[in-house]
Design an enzyme around this catalytic site. Structure first.
Site, PDB file in Angstrom:
ATOM      1  N   HIS A   1     -93.774  32.063  21.879  1.00  0.00           N
ATOM      2  CA  HIS A   1     -92.338  31.837  22.084  1.00  0.00           C
ATOM      3  C   HIS A   1     -91.668  32.992  22.819  1.00  0.00           C
ATOM      4  O   HIS A   1     -90.454  33.150  22.744  1.00  0.00           O
ATOM      5  CB  HIS A   1     -91.650  31.610  20.734  1.00  0.00           C
ATOM      6  CG  HIS A   1     -92.157  30.401  20.013  1.00  0.00           C
ATOM      7  ND1 HIS A   1     -91.984  30.204  18.655  1.00  0.00           N
ATOM      8  CD2 HIS A   1     -92.845  29.325  20.457  1.00  0.00           C
ATOM      9  CE1 HIS A   1     -92.548  29.049  18.301  1.00  0.00           C
ATOM     10  NE2 HIS A   1     -93.079  28.502  19.372  1.00  0.00           N
TER      11      HIS A   1
ATOM     12  N   ASN B   1     -93.602  34.881  16.745  1.00  0.00           N
ATOM     13  CA  ASN B   1     -92.583  35.923  16.605  1.00  0.00           C
ATOM     14  C   ASN B   1     -92.278  36.556  17.951  1.00  0.00           C
ATOM     15  O   ASN B   1     -93.122  36.605  18.843  1.00  0.00           O
ATOM     16  CB  ASN B   1     -93.054  36.981  15.606  1.00  0.00           C
ATOM     17  CG  ASN B   1     -93.256  36.382  14.217  1.00  0.00           C
ATOM     18  OD1 ASN B   1     -92.712  35.316  13.924  1.00  0.00           O
ATOM     19  ND2 ASN B   1     -94.071  37.023  13.403  1.00  0.00           N
TER      20      ASN B   1
HETATM   21  C1  BV8 Z   1     -91.426  21.925  23.045  1.00  0.00           C
HETATM   22  C2  BV8 Z   1     -88.044  31.613  20.024  1.00  0.00           C
HETATM   23  C3  BV8 Z   1     -91.763  20.209  24.647  1.00  0.00           C
HETATM   24  C4  BV8 Z   1     -86.574  31.808  20.052  1.00  0.00           C
HETATM   25  C5  BV8 Z   1     -88.534  29.599  18.711  1.00  0.00           C
HETATM   26  C6  BV8 Z   1     -86.203  16.894  19.216  1.00  0.00           C
HETATM   27  C7  BV8 Z   1     -85.546  17.375  20.344  1.00  0.00           C
HETATM   28  C8  BV8 Z   1     -86.029  18.434  21.099  1.00  0.00           C
HETATM   29  C9  BV8 Z   1     -87.219  19.043  20.722  1.00  0.00           C
HETATM   30  C10 BV8 Z   1     -87.859  18.557  19.603  1.00  0.00           C
HETATM   31  C11 BV8 Z   1     -87.380  17.504  18.848  1.00  0.00           C
HETATM   32  N1  BV8 Z   1     -88.238  17.302  17.825  1.00  0.00           N
HETATM   33  C12 BV8 Z   1     -89.250  18.168  17.894  1.00  0.00           C
HETATM   34  C13 BV8 Z   1     -89.042  18.934  18.972  1.00  0.00           C
HETATM   35  C14 BV8 Z   1     -89.885  19.992  19.434  1.00  0.00           C
HETATM   36  C15 BV8 Z   1     -89.312  21.332  18.925  1.00  0.00           C
HETATM   37  C16 BV8 Z   1     -89.502  21.443  17.439  1.00  0.00           C
HETATM   38  O1  BV8 Z   1     -90.606  21.631  16.988  1.00  0.00           O
HETATM   39  N2  BV8 Z   1     -88.424  21.316  16.676  1.00  0.00           N
HETATM   40  C17 BV8 Z   1     -88.564  21.436  15.233  1.00  0.00           C
HETATM   41  C18 BV8 Z   1     -87.392  22.209  14.663  1.00  0.00           C
HETATM   42  C19 BV8 Z   1     -88.725  20.052  14.673  1.00  0.00           C
HETATM   43  N3  BV8 Z   1     -90.104  22.314  19.608  1.00  0.00           N
HETATM   44  C20 BV8 Z   1     -89.712  22.749  20.793  1.00  0.00           C
HETATM   45  O2  BV8 Z   1     -88.669  22.465  21.314  1.00  0.00           O
HETATM   46  C21 BV8 Z   1     -90.731  23.624  21.508  1.00  0.00           C
HETATM   47  N4  BV8 Z   1     -90.900  23.134  22.841  1.00  0.00           N
HETATM   48  O3  BV8 Z   1     -91.810  21.219  22.159  1.00  0.00           O
HETATM   49  O4  BV8 Z   1     -91.442  21.559  24.382  1.00  0.00           O
HETATM   50  C22 BV8 Z   1     -90.506  19.401  24.390  1.00  0.00           C
HETATM   51  C23 BV8 Z   1     -89.388  19.672  25.142  1.00  0.00           C
HETATM   52  C24 BV8 Z   1     -88.268  18.858  24.956  1.00  0.00           C
HETATM   53  C25 BV8 Z   1     -88.249  17.839  23.998  1.00  0.00           C
HETATM   54  C26 BV8 Z   1     -89.393  17.613  23.208  1.00  0.00           C
HETATM   55  C27 BV8 Z   1     -90.528  18.400  23.404  1.00  0.00           C
HETATM   56  C28 BV8 Z   1     -90.246  25.045  21.565  1.00  0.00           C
HETATM   57  C29 BV8 Z   1     -90.248  25.611  20.165  1.00  0.00           C
HETATM   58  C30 BV8 Z   1     -89.972  27.119  20.232  1.00  0.00           C
HETATM   59  C31 BV8 Z   1     -88.573  27.403  19.736  1.00  0.00           C
HETATM   60  N5  BV8 Z   1     -88.366  28.851  19.735  1.00  0.00           N
HETATM   61  N6  BV8 Z   1     -88.402  30.932  18.779  1.00  0.00           N
HETATM   62  C32 BV8 Z   1     -86.130  32.806  19.021  1.00  0.00           C
HETATM   63  O5  BV8 Z   1     -86.949  33.359  18.281  1.00  0.00           O
HETATM   64  O6  BV8 Z   1     -84.913  33.037  18.987  1.00  0.00           O
HETATM   65  S1  BV8 Z   1     -88.981  28.878  17.276  1.00  0.00           S
HETATM   66  C33 BV8 Z   1     -88.645  29.882  15.985  1.00  0.00           C
HETATM   67  O7  BV8 Z   1     -89.080  29.178  14.840  1.00  0.00           O
HETATM   68  C34 BV8 Z   1     -89.371  31.204  15.911  1.00  0.00           C
HETATM   69  O8  BV8 Z   1     -90.336  31.397  16.917  1.00  0.00           O
HETATM   70  C35 BV8 Z   1     -90.049  31.079  14.573  1.00  0.00           C
HETATM   71  O9  BV8 Z   1     -91.153  31.885  14.450  1.00  0.00           O
HETATM   72  C36 BV8 Z   1     -90.373  29.649  14.631  1.00  0.00           C
HETATM   73  C37 BV8 Z   1     -90.938  28.945  13.473  1.00  0.00           C
HETATM   74  O10 BV8 Z   1     -90.351  29.418  12.371  1.00  0.00           O
HETATM   75  P1  BV8 Z   1     -91.270  30.318  11.408  1.00  0.00           P
HETATM   76  O11 BV8 Z   1     -91.881  31.407  12.188  1.00  0.00           O
HETATM   77  O12 BV8 Z   1     -92.168  29.414  10.677  1.00  0.00           O
HETATM   78  O13 BV8 Z   1     -90.176  30.939  10.538  1.00  0.00           O
HETATM   79  P2  BV8 Z   1     -89.442  30.192   9.341  1.00  0.00           P
HETATM   80  O14 BV8 Z   1     -88.253  31.006   9.007  1.00  0.00           O
HETATM   81  O15 BV8 Z   1     -89.304  28.753   9.675  1.00  0.00           O
HETATM   82  O16 BV8 Z   1     -90.491  30.261   8.146  1.00  0.00           O
HETATM   83  C38 BV8 Z   1     -90.873  31.501   7.631  1.00  0.00           C
HETATM   84  C39 BV8 Z   1     -91.935  31.211   6.597  1.00  0.00           C
HETATM   85  O17 BV8 Z   1     -92.382  32.449   6.112  1.00  0.00           O
HETATM   86  C40 BV8 Z   1     -91.410  30.424   5.409  1.00  0.00           C
HETATM   87  O18 BV8 Z   1     -92.299  29.341   5.160  1.00  0.00           O
HETATM   88  C41 BV8 Z   1     -91.458  31.418   4.249  1.00  0.00           C
HETATM   89  O19 BV8 Z   1     -91.909  30.814   3.049  1.00  0.00           O
HETATM   90  C42 BV8 Z   1     -92.490  32.392   4.707  1.00  0.00           C
HETATM   91  N7  BV8 Z   1     -92.289  33.771   4.254  1.00  0.00           N
HETATM   92  C43 BV8 Z   1     -91.137  34.445   4.114  1.00  0.00           C
HETATM   93  N8  BV8 Z   1     -91.413  35.712   3.725  1.00  0.00           N
HETATM   94  C44 BV8 Z   1     -92.762  35.814   3.663  1.00  0.00           C
HETATM   95  C45 BV8 Z   1     -93.330  34.579   4.001  1.00  0.00           C
HETATM   96  N9  BV8 Z   1     -94.653  34.347   4.011  1.00  0.00           N
HETATM   97  C46 BV8 Z   1     -95.466  35.388   3.706  1.00  0.00           C
HETATM   98  N10 BV8 Z   1     -94.994  36.614   3.373  1.00  0.00           N
HETATM   99  C47 BV8 Z   1     -93.664  36.857   3.330  1.00  0.00           C
HETATM  100  N11 BV8 Z   1     -93.230  38.080   2.991  1.00  0.00           N
END
Ligand code: BV8
Length: 251
Positions: A125, A108
């Protein structure tokens, strides 16, 4: 609804020597901050967060990207730590009195963990409260909302961006080292309020489970790691975490 917390988890957690907590947007949801998977509201409903949180989006349209972050800053500015944040702050304080380890790895960017009182926080992040000039690299905390111009600019006219890690950008070496050091020595690993799909944080569970620590997920919905952890507790972080720390440590 009383969360289901298993007695054997409480009993084992009470003996934990070094705890790592990985948190995601779900922990801030009960503070009124939309998660990444929640439908975006109003003006932002037509945007996909993963398409806005990239360096390419900023290069292409820095005004829209910085307006999105400013909208999120306004939501974060009035948000208060919820019972999940407060339970984690009590937990860190309690474990510290018994010289037991606690590391909070958060995805976060809202700094609500710090507002709740947690100290050993690793911002994997970055944070939307610090902004960096893309020309001179100077970073500065910016707490006034809203901005007066988009993108905000430094005194020498350089466009400023949020000091967050965008998709496709590397996490800081320092954050990764702190995370890996904590993961290498913990005996309890929690994944709380995260969809467990964003790498590298989504892989942390796999880097600990082979070594034997106990693993717990607390999440509203099932995720890809729900079948991997020792205990998967489906429920709201703001209900499950306070109940768990109360039953395990009386705090
Ligand atoms: C990296 C900051 C090396 C910004 C964020 C293809 C091309 C390029 C890259 C990739 C690729 N494939 C994979 C990648 C790597 C990529 C990645 O993982 N992509 C995913 C989408 C597949 N990762 C990256 O790029 C990372 N860097 O790997 O560098 C690299 C470089 C180049 C190429 C390859 C590798 C950087 C990742 C960081 C991105 N920045 N945030 C901003 O905030 O604006 S990520 C963003 O998503 C937030 O930080 C967020 O926290 C994070 C994850 O999401 P969650 O926190 O899990 O939130 P989400 O909404 O998804 O889920 C919420 C959950 O809470 C749900 O499950 C829900 O059920 C639950 N919930 C809801 N309410 C409640 C609850 N649970 C409990 N109680 C509640 N009340």
């Amino acid at each position: 609804m009383q969360p289901v917390i298993l007695d054997n988890l409480v009993g084992e957690f009470r003996e934990a020597r070094a705890v790592v907590m990985l948190t995601g947007a779900g922990v801030s949801a009960e503070s009124g901050i939309p998660t990444f998977r929640d439908a975006m509201e109003g003006l932002w409903a037509k945007y996909d967060p993963s398409q806005l949180a990239t360096p390419e989006a900023f290069d292409r349209d820095s005004e829209t990207v910085t307006r999105w972050y400013d909208w999120r800053r306004e939501k974060c500015a009035t948000a208060k730590p919820n019972p999940a944040h407060l339970a984690l702050a009590r937990l860190e304080e309690h474990l510290a009195t018994q010289e037991r380890g606690f590391t909070l790895l958060t995805q976060n960017v809202d700094r609500l963990h710090q507002a709740a009182g947690n100290r050993n926080v690793v911002e994997l992040h970055g944070t939307l409260w610090v902004w960096r000039c893309t020309r001179c690299g100077i970073e500065r905390e910016e707490r006034t909302v809203p901005f007066q111009e988009y993108p905000p600019r430094c005194a020498r006219g350089g466009a400023r961006r949020p000091a967050v890690v965008w998709f496709g950008e590397m996490l800081s070496e320092q954050a990764l080292k702190q995370a890996h050091d904590a993961l290498a020595t913990c005996d309890f690993f929690f994944s709380v309020g995260t969809s467990a799909v964003v790498e590298p944080a989504a892989n942390f569970i796999y880097s600990v489970r082979h070594r034997g620590p106990k693993t717990v997920e607390i999440n509203r919905d099932a995720t890809p790691i729900s079948r991997v952890v020792d205990w998967s507790l489906l429920g709201k972080a703001g209900e499950v975490l306070p109940e768990l720390v109360r039953r395990a440590f009386g705090i």
